[in-house]
Design a protein around this motif. Structure first.
Motif, PDB file in Angstrom:
ATOM      1  N   GLN A 133      -3.829   9.390 -19.132  1.00 48.99           N
ATOM      2  CA  GLN A 133      -4.995   9.473 -18.297  1.00 48.99           C
ATOM      3  C   GLN A 133      -4.905   8.563 -17.068  1.00 48.99           C
ATOM      4  O   GLN A 133      -5.129   9.106 -15.926  1.00 48.99           O
ATOM      5  CB  GLN A 133      -5.987   8.580 -19.177  1.00 48.99           C
ATOM      6  CG  GLN A 133      -7.499   8.804 -18.470  1.00 48.99           C
ATOM      7  CD  GLN A 133      -8.490   8.474 -19.616  1.00 48.99           C
ATOM      8  OE1 GLN A 133      -8.235   7.167 -20.347  1.00 48.99           O
ATOM      9  NE2 GLN A 133      -9.919   8.794 -19.578  1.00 48.99           N
ATOM     10  N   ASN A 134      -4.301   7.659 -16.819  1.00 51.34           N
ATOM     11  CA  ASN A 134      -3.762   6.817 -15.631  1.00 51.34           C
ATOM     12  C   ASN A 134      -3.065   7.662 -14.903  1.00 51.34           C
ATOM     13  O   ASN A 134      -3.233   7.663 -13.476  1.00 51.34           O
ATOM     14  CB  ASN A 134      -3.272   5.725 -15.966  1.00 51.34           C
ATOM     15  CG  ASN A 134      -4.151   4.751 -16.855  1.00 51.34           C
ATOM     16  OD1 ASN A 134      -5.358   4.734 -16.578  1.00 51.34           O
ATOM     17  ND2 ASN A 134      -3.746   3.605 -17.458  1.00 51.34           N
ATOM     18  N   ALA A 135      -2.187   8.628 -15.257  1.00 50.72           N
ATOM     19  CA  ALA A 135      -1.444   9.434 -14.426  1.00 50.72           C
ATOM     20  C   ALA A 135      -2.038  10.624 -14.076  1.00 50.72           C
ATOM     21  O   ALA A 135      -1.474  11.412 -13.482  1.00 50.72           O
ATOM     22  CB  ALA A 135      -0.171   9.660 -15.165  1.00 50.72           C
ATOM     23  N   GLY A 136      -3.369  10.645 -14.517  1.00 57.31           N
ATOM     24  CA  GLY A 136      -4.122  12.236 -14.263  1.00 57.31           C
ATOM     25  C   GLY A 136      -3.722  13.267 -14.755  1.00 57.31           C
ATOM     26  O   GLY A 136      -4.116  13.998 -14.453  1.00 57.31           O
ATOM     27  N   LYS A 137      -3.308  13.135 -16.113  1.00 62.12           N
ATOM     28  CA  LYS A 137      -2.814  14.356 -16.846  1.00 62.12           C
ATOM     29  C   LYS A 137      -3.827  14.563 -17.912  1.00 62.12           C
ATOM     30  O   LYS A 137      -3.401  14.394 -19.130  1.00 62.12           O
ATOM     31  CB  LYS A 137      -1.458  14.248 -17.177  1.00 62.12           C
ATOM     32  CG  LYS A 137      -0.307  13.958 -16.145  1.00 62.12           C
ATOM     33  CD  LYS A 137       1.310  13.797 -16.765  1.00 62.12           C
ATOM     34  CE  LYS A 137       1.979  13.577 -15.588  1.00 62.12           C
ATOM     35  NZ  LYS A 137       3.458  13.488 -16.144  1.00 62.12           N
TER      36      LYS A 137
END
Length: 424
Positions: free
Chosen positions: A235-239
């Protein structure tokens, strides 16, 4: 008491429509609304109720049997109004969509595919069908698949409707042979204490404690934490797509383990004479706990209610009744002397500050749950001068269980097969 209750359930599913005509189903629910309104209007005018179904069906653009089911529901609402003073008179100007009621094999059909899916065909309009696959909880799909394959089950009426713009199908199923014994006719009460990493069981009869068991499932707690950590990272990586995939895997893993544990609970309970399984009513637990962000996340996402639900419906299939009790102080009360104090419990160890009784804290809670169940059934509470040895088993991925283990002697221990003790 010997009264019995036939097992009837309403199963809720989402409709994965695969015939490119979802709009047809929505139009049919609007037509069902018109049928409902017209039925109520005619009933208010004093038209003979026996005449209303055919009169409404003549102008409705629905399958005739479906129209009759919608009319029957409308007239049932009018009947309730006349029978009970506190019911408001039904309106004949209802707005929005209305559930499309249909009889099995007349207004809708279900089929079980070789891949294990359940497909549907709904006659939304005369000679026009909506087709697709049912989606829903494993619990409801398991029941429906059993009903489709067993002569003991009857599939009844269903309602197609839209909830939050999502198409759903609610199916009524009845077990025509299995009955659920009245809980007042029970001879044994099985207290079930559901925890973060185990479930504790104790069986009480009027003669005292019959047996006890603690089933460990630490892998659920471990896997949920592991998936939570992975989801945070992606989620922090935007995936977001990977996040949704991981969430689905976690849900399937947890459901699988809970189904296995619930089957073991019911199987263990069946060995006793006329058992009644008793749970804590935890409906308001999530609203009442606040132990900080990290602990709240753990507790609010624990599958307490899911395991209780899976166990309950599996028990009903076996004709075993269930009951619910107030969970207040079940983990703090001493089952031997009744002394209640928060300091009695220290993690998995219980030691009464009054009588010094020592026990596995979760097993002690299951005893208290069973005692509350006994009181709810209006029995005389049995004297608990001793308790059986705590046996622990661990669920494996295959569904098998490890051999029971017994450790640590207890104060006021109960000797069984030359062993005495309590598990960690």
């Amino acid at each position: 008491m010997t009264d019995t209750q036939t097992l009837v359930k309403t199963l809720d599913f989402q409709l994965d429509i695969q015939s490119d005509n979802e709009g047809l189903l929505y139009d049919a629910t609007l037509e069902a609304r018109s049928v409902y309104n017209e039925s109520i209007r005619l009933a208010k005018q004093g038209v003979d109720w026996d005449v209303i179904p055919d009169r409404v069906a003549a102008d409705a653009n629905l399958v005739k049997n479906t129209t009759q089911r919608v009319v029957a529901k409308a007239l049932g609402a009018m009947e309730n109004y006349y029978e009970y003073d506190d019911f408001g008179q039904p309106s004949h100007t209802k707005g929005g969509a209305y559930p499309l009621r249909a009889n099995y094999e007349e207004g809708y059909n279900l089929s079980l595919t070789d891949d294990g899916d359940v497909t549907f065909r709904i006659s939304a309009k005369p000679y026009k069908h909506v087709k697709g696959v049912l989606k829903g909880s494993d619990a409801h799909l398991d029941i429906l698949k059993t009903a489709l394959e067993s002569d003991e089950w009857k599939i009844g009426t269903a309602e197609a409707l839209f909830h939050n713009d999502n198409a759903e199908l609610h199916v009524n199923v009845t077990n025509t042979e299995q009955t659920v014994r009245d809980k007042q006719d029970s001879r044994t009460v099985v207290g079930v204490d559901v925890n973060e990493d185990n479930v504790a069981l104790t069986a009480l009869s009027k003669d005292g404690a019959e047996d006890t068991l603690v089933i460990d499932f630490p892998e659920i707690k471990f896997e949920r934490h592991r998936y939570f950590t992975m989801r945070k990272r992606v989620q922090n990586a935007g995936k977001d797509s990977i996040h949704d995939t991981l969430e689905g895997r976690e849900e399937r893993f947890v459901r699988d383990r809970l189904h296995k544990v619930s089957r073991h609970i019911v199987k263990w309970s069946r060995q006793f004479e006329k058992p009644c399984i008793v749970f804590e009513d935890l409906k308001e637990m999530r609203d009442s706990i606040d132990y900080g962000t990290r602990m709240n996340r753990r507790l609010h996402h624990l599958p307490f209610r899911a395991l209780q639900f899976y166990t309950s419906y599996k028990a009903l299939f076996e004709g075993i009744p269930t009951a619910w009790i107030n969970p207040e102080y079940t983990s703090q009360r001493c089952p031997m002397c009744g002394h209640t104090e928060h300091a009695n419990r220290n993690k998995k160890r219980f030691k009464c500050r009054d009588c010094e009784h020592q026990d596995h804290s979760d097993r002690g809670a299951s005893v208290n749950i069973a005692l509350k169940g006994v009181k709810k059934l209006d029995w005389n509470v049995p004297a608990l001068n001793s308790l059986p040895v705590v046996r622990k088993v661990r669920r494996q991925a295959s569904g098998a269980v490890d051999a029971p283990t017994v450790t640590h002697p207890t104060a006021r221990g109960y000797q069984a097969d030359g062993q005495m003790g309590v598990s960690d």
